[in-house]
Design an enzyme around this catalytic site. Structure first.
Site, PDB file in Angstrom:
ATOM      1  CB  THR A  74      -0.963   0.069   1.124  1.00  0.00           C
ATOM      2  OG1 THR A  74      -1.771  -1.242   1.164  1.00  0.00           O
ATOM      3  CG2 THR A  74      -1.881   1.032   1.314  1.00  0.00           C
ATOM      4  CG  ASN A 153      -6.451  -8.001  -5.247  1.00  0.00           C
ATOM      5  OD1 ASN A 153      -6.297  -7.270  -6.123  1.00  0.00           O
ATOM      6  ND2 ASN A 153      -7.298  -7.892  -4.110  1.00  0.00           N
ATOM      7  CD  GLN A 181      -2.525 -11.253  -3.579  1.00  0.00           C
ATOM      8  OE1 GLN A 181      -2.230 -12.361  -3.446  1.00  0.00           O
ATOM      9  NE2 GLN A 181      -3.139 -10.509  -2.753  1.00  0.00           N
ATOM     10  CB  SER A 201       3.138  -6.868   0.120  1.00  0.00           C
ATOM     11  OG  SER A 201       2.588  -7.338   1.265  1.00  0.00           O
ATOM     12  CB  ALA A 202       7.302  -9.032   3.890  1.00  0.00           C
ATOM     13  CB  THR A 242      13.711   3.775  12.596  1.00  0.00           C
ATOM     14  OG1 THR A 242      14.072   5.105  13.366  1.00  0.00           O
ATOM     15  CG2 THR A 242      14.646   2.728  13.359  1.00  0.00           C
ATOM     16  CB  CYS A 328     -18.593  -5.880   3.921  1.00  0.00           C
ATOM     17  SG  CYS A 328     -19.475  -7.200   4.014  1.00  0.00           S
TER      18      CYS A 328
HETATM   19  C1  LIG Z   1      -2.592  -6.526  -5.323  1.00  0.00           C
HETATM   20  C2  LIG Z   1      -2.472  -6.046  -3.982  1.00  0.00           C
HETATM   21  N1  LIG Z   1      -1.723  -4.811  -3.893  1.00  0.00           N
HETATM   22  C3  LIG Z   1      -1.413  -4.193  -2.636  1.00  0.00           C
HETATM   23  C4  LIG Z   1      -1.817  -4.808  -1.383  1.00  0.00           C
HETATM   24  C5  LIG Z   1      -1.702  -4.190  -0.198  1.00  0.00           C
HETATM   25  O1  LIG Z   1      -0.587  -4.712   0.399  1.00  0.00           O
HETATM   26  P1  LIG Z   1      -0.018  -4.219   2.011  1.00  0.00           P
HETATM   27  O2  LIG Z   1      -0.987  -5.482   2.906  1.00  0.00           O
HETATM   28  O3  LIG Z   1       1.180  -4.940   2.025  1.00  0.00           O
HETATM   29  O4  LIG Z   1      -0.251  -3.071   2.138  1.00  0.00           O
HETATM   30  C6  LIG Z   1      -2.523  -6.100  -1.679  1.00  0.00           C
HETATM   31  C7  LIG Z   1      -2.894  -6.821  -0.104  1.00  0.00           C
HETATM   32  O5  LIG Z   1      -4.306  -7.357  -0.416  1.00  0.00           O
HETATM   33  C8  LIG Z   1      -2.901  -6.523  -2.990  1.00  0.00           C
HETATM   34  O6  LIG Z   1      -3.229  -7.971  -2.871  1.00  0.00           O
END
Ligand SMILES: Cc1ncc(COP(=O)(O)O)c(C=O)c1O
Length: 404
Positions: A74, A153, A181, A201-202, A242, A328
């Site tokens: 994000t 996703n 993803q 994203s880890a 940090t 939702c």
């Molecule tokens: C395609 C995609 N982008 C971004 C994100 C957001 O990732 P993060 O939880 O690391 O902020 C997600 C998480 O659901 C995702 O599936």
């Protein structure tokens, strides 16, 4: 109490035990701040961060300095979209993206639209595939950035990255892909696939939550990105704060494991997914959403006609953990909103609200799939029978009530 079978690996994945082992010392004896340059504690933490950086960079076949650690995809999406648009404001004011993107791209784009940027959406076909030629037609000398996700996703559809990247390169436009993803599940070679910028994203690849990266390939000048967080020179002045050393160490370990196990794991997970798909299709009146050939190996998005996703999920809450393709609405949690992704694929609101998403993972077993399939089929039959007999099932509980 036995926990439900976990089939929601798109939402998050459990941390791999090897990842946890790698992280633990960085909470205790190696607790140093990676920016403390004057003593051993800082040097050790910094060395661990740089090791993780080099693993992630080499997995993408790019330079170590390309990797900017963030708190997740994000933040990476926010940084790249806002950062590039801010840096190019006045010169380029158009963003090309797609209606099926994650909200961390779409919401940022809408915020930029309010500041005067023009959004151009590439259409997708009925399976969620983006067409590189259609995208090409939207590019102009005013395009600041193209942002198209690597894998969706919800339906798992994979974008033709190499073709899109080529079109962008030929037009002199930077190409960003949200690979949250896909990273660790499909090979991603930034050079070979013409990728300029990636968000990672880890916690989607068996690493910890709250850590991710923005990867800026060699074709992207640092000055093209205006930092969105100020307060120190961390991460080459692009992301102050940090560093989350244990998280970054875990991210590096997760990336290392994914690199060595990716091919075998993808095959094994795809077999389990195909088995689940086959079983669930025997329910009849069931259709797989998305693209069944260009798809993440762990994804199954399926709709069961006449079965509201919310009722199915509620009925199975003790047996299987999975999610609807619909989010939702926060204003009214009792009224689910149809998924923007499925609507963009051309599904009706009713079909979208009957769709559910299963995400398999590294720790999914054959037994999980067999038991989950049996439970889901039985619930689908019961809900269809109840609906024929006029019994109303409250989605928020499994309490059966007569319709008012
Ligand atoms: C395609 C995609 N982008 C971004 C994100 C957001 O990732 P993060 O939880 O690391 O902020 C997600 C998480 O659901 C995702 O599936």
């Amino acid at each position: 109490m036995k926990k439900p079978i976990y089939l929601d690996n798109h939402a998050t994945t459990p941390c791999d035990p090897h990842v946890i082992d790698a992280m633990l010392p960085y909470f205790s004896e190696n607790f140093g701040n990676a920016s403390s340059r004057q003593h051993r504690y800082g040097w050790d933490a910094d060395a661990a961060v740089e090791h993780a950086r080099s693993i992630i960079a080499s997995s993408l076949k790019t330079a170590t300095s390309s990797v900017i650690f963030t708190s997740g995809a994000t933040e990476s999406n926010n940084l790249v979209l806002k950062g590039i648009c801010e840096a190019l404001e006045g010169e380029r004011n158009e963003i090309v993206t797609c209606a099926t993107e994650h909200s961390s791209v779409l919401d940022v784009c809408r915020a930029l639209e309010k500041k005067g940027f023009v959004l151009r959406y590439v259409p997708v076909d009925g399976t969620g595939l983006v067409n590189a030629d259609a995208l090409c037609a939207l590019l102009s000398p005013r395009t600041a950035l193209v942002s198209i996700m690597t894998a969706n996703n919800e339906v798992g559809t994979l974008a033709p990255l190499k073709e899109i990247g080529l079109v962008c390169r030929q037009s002199g436009v930077r190409f960003h892909t949200d690979a949250a993803q896909a990273y660790g599940k499909i090979p991603l070679d930034m050079q070979e696939m013409n990728l300029d910028i990636l968000s990672l994203s880890a916690h989607k690849l068996y690493g910890p939550k709250g850590v991710g990266a923005l990867v800026l390939g060699p074709s992207v000048r640092r000055s093209i990105l205006a930092p969105q967080q100020h307060g120190g020179g961390h991460e080459s002045h692009l992301r102050a704060g940090t560093l989350n050393v244990p998280g970054i160490v875990g991210f590096g370990k997760a990336a290392e494991i994914a690199q060595s196990s990716m091919t075998n794991e993808a095959d094994q997970i795809a077999k389990l997914r195909d088995r689940l798909q086959e079983e669930l299709l025997t329910a009849g009146d069931a259709i797989v959403n998305g693209n069944t050939s260009q798809r993440l190996s762990n994804n199954l998005n399926i709709r069961f006609a006449g079965v509201p996703a919310s009722s199915l999920i509620a009925r199975l809450k003790k047996e299987v953990a999975f999610s609807s393709a619909s989010a939702c609405s926060t204003a009214d949690p009792s009224a689910p909103a149809a998924s923007h992704v499925l609507l963009a694929l051309g599904l009706s609101a009713g079909a979208a609200l009957s769709s559910v998403r299963f995400g398999l993972g590294r720790f999914t077993t054959e037994e999980d799939v067999v038991s989950a399939a049996a439970a889901i089929l039985s619930a689908v039959r019961t809900l269809r029978r109840d609906s024929r007999e006029g019994v109303f099932v409250s989605p928020s509980s499994t309490t059966m009530t007569e319709p008012a």
